[in-house]
Design an enzyme around this catalytic site. Sequence first.
Site, PDB file in Angstrom:
ATOM      1  N   SER A  22      -1.879   2.243  -8.019  1.00  0.00           N
ATOM      2  CA  SER A  22      -3.053   2.869  -8.635  1.00  0.00           C
ATOM      3  C   SER A  22      -2.646   4.034  -9.530  1.00  0.00           C
ATOM      4  O   SER A  22      -3.182   4.197 -10.637  1.00  0.00           O
ATOM      5  CB  SER A  22      -4.030   3.354  -7.553  1.00  0.00           C
ATOM      6  OG  SER A  22      -4.586   2.262  -6.856  1.00  0.00           O
ATOM      7  N   SER A  72      -2.235  -7.733  -3.515  1.00  0.00           N
ATOM      8  CA  SER A  72      -2.094  -9.182  -3.760  1.00  0.00           C
ATOM      9  C   SER A  72      -0.846  -9.727  -3.079  1.00  0.00           C
ATOM     10  O   SER A  72       0.103 -10.114  -3.763  1.00  0.00           O
ATOM     11  CB  SER A  72      -2.092  -9.473  -5.268  1.00  0.00           C
ATOM     12  OG  SER A  72      -1.228  -8.625  -5.992  1.00  0.00           O
ATOM     13  N   SER A 132       0.853  -1.181   0.000  1.00  0.00           N
ATOM     14  CA  SER A 132       0.000   0.000   0.000  1.00  0.00           C
ATOM     15  C   SER A 132       0.894   1.238   0.000  1.00  0.00           C
ATOM     16  O   SER A 132       1.835   1.332   0.787  1.00  0.00           O
ATOM     17  CB  SER A 132      -0.890   0.000   1.255  1.00  0.00           C
ATOM     18  OG  SER A 132      -1.677   1.175   1.314  1.00  0.00           O
ATOM     19  N   GLY A 133       0.628   2.158  -0.905  1.00  0.00           N
ATOM     20  CA  GLY A 133       1.446   3.357  -0.995  1.00  0.00           C
ATOM     21  C   GLY A 133       2.604   3.228  -1.964  1.00  0.00           C
ATOM     22  O   GLY A 133       3.378   4.175  -2.134  1.00  0.00           O
ATOM     23  N   ALA A 134       2.718   2.075  -2.628  1.00  0.00           N
ATOM     24  CA  ALA A 134       3.822   1.877  -3.570  1.00  0.00           C
ATOM     25  C   ALA A 134       3.585   2.565  -4.910  1.00  0.00           C
ATOM     26  O   ALA A 134       4.489   2.644  -5.735  1.00  0.00           O
ATOM     27  CB  ALA A 134       4.070   0.387  -3.794  1.00  0.00           C
TER      28      ALA A 134
END
Length: 206
Positions: free
Chosen positions: A42, A109, A37-39
């Site tokens: 999106s 994932s 998350s935050g990589a």
Amino acid sequence: MSKVSMNVHWQQTQVSRQEREKQNAHRSCIIWLTGLSGAGKSTLAQALDQYLFQHGMRSFVLDGDNVRHGLCGDLGFSNQDRVENIRRVGEVAKLFLDAGVVVIAAFISPFKQDRARVRALVAEKDFVEVYCQCPLEVCEQRDVKGLYKKARSGFIAEFTGLTSPYEAPESPEIVVNTGEHAIEECVNEIIDYLTRVGYVKDHKAN
């Protein structure tokens, strides 16, 4: 949860994937973005989708948060629910593949087995795993959604990277350093790969 639906039969389409790809003038594939998350998954997915659209290709983004508003709205974030979440997304991605679309899936994932299961749904080279490599400390500094802060405060249990494991890909098709490189550079890296394997013709983002 039942894993097999009874008394159903696969309905063959009258228009084949190959015919759709010919009309689209490009091949379809699944581009699977995985990372903490935050990589930047999106953000990268949207930038890649925009590039493909601008170059006349049919593409669509399946985003982790978006599918949890509907398709996976009944799932939580336990390990079991994470497995089911990816299973559902994999099946949807396969449908997009058959429709001749380049589907860009942006999901944490965290488990190798789940990503391998999606890969196994399709033919070799139809699945392009992209590891969005970004150090945990950088992801936490960004904390765009405030999730790390909530997890550190005990408001979110089983949070990937902190209290739940993330199993990084061992041999992904592409590794992009989203912790240091600009999004445009990461898009170019993906397009360069897709060009080499014959999915796209134009290979430089604007």
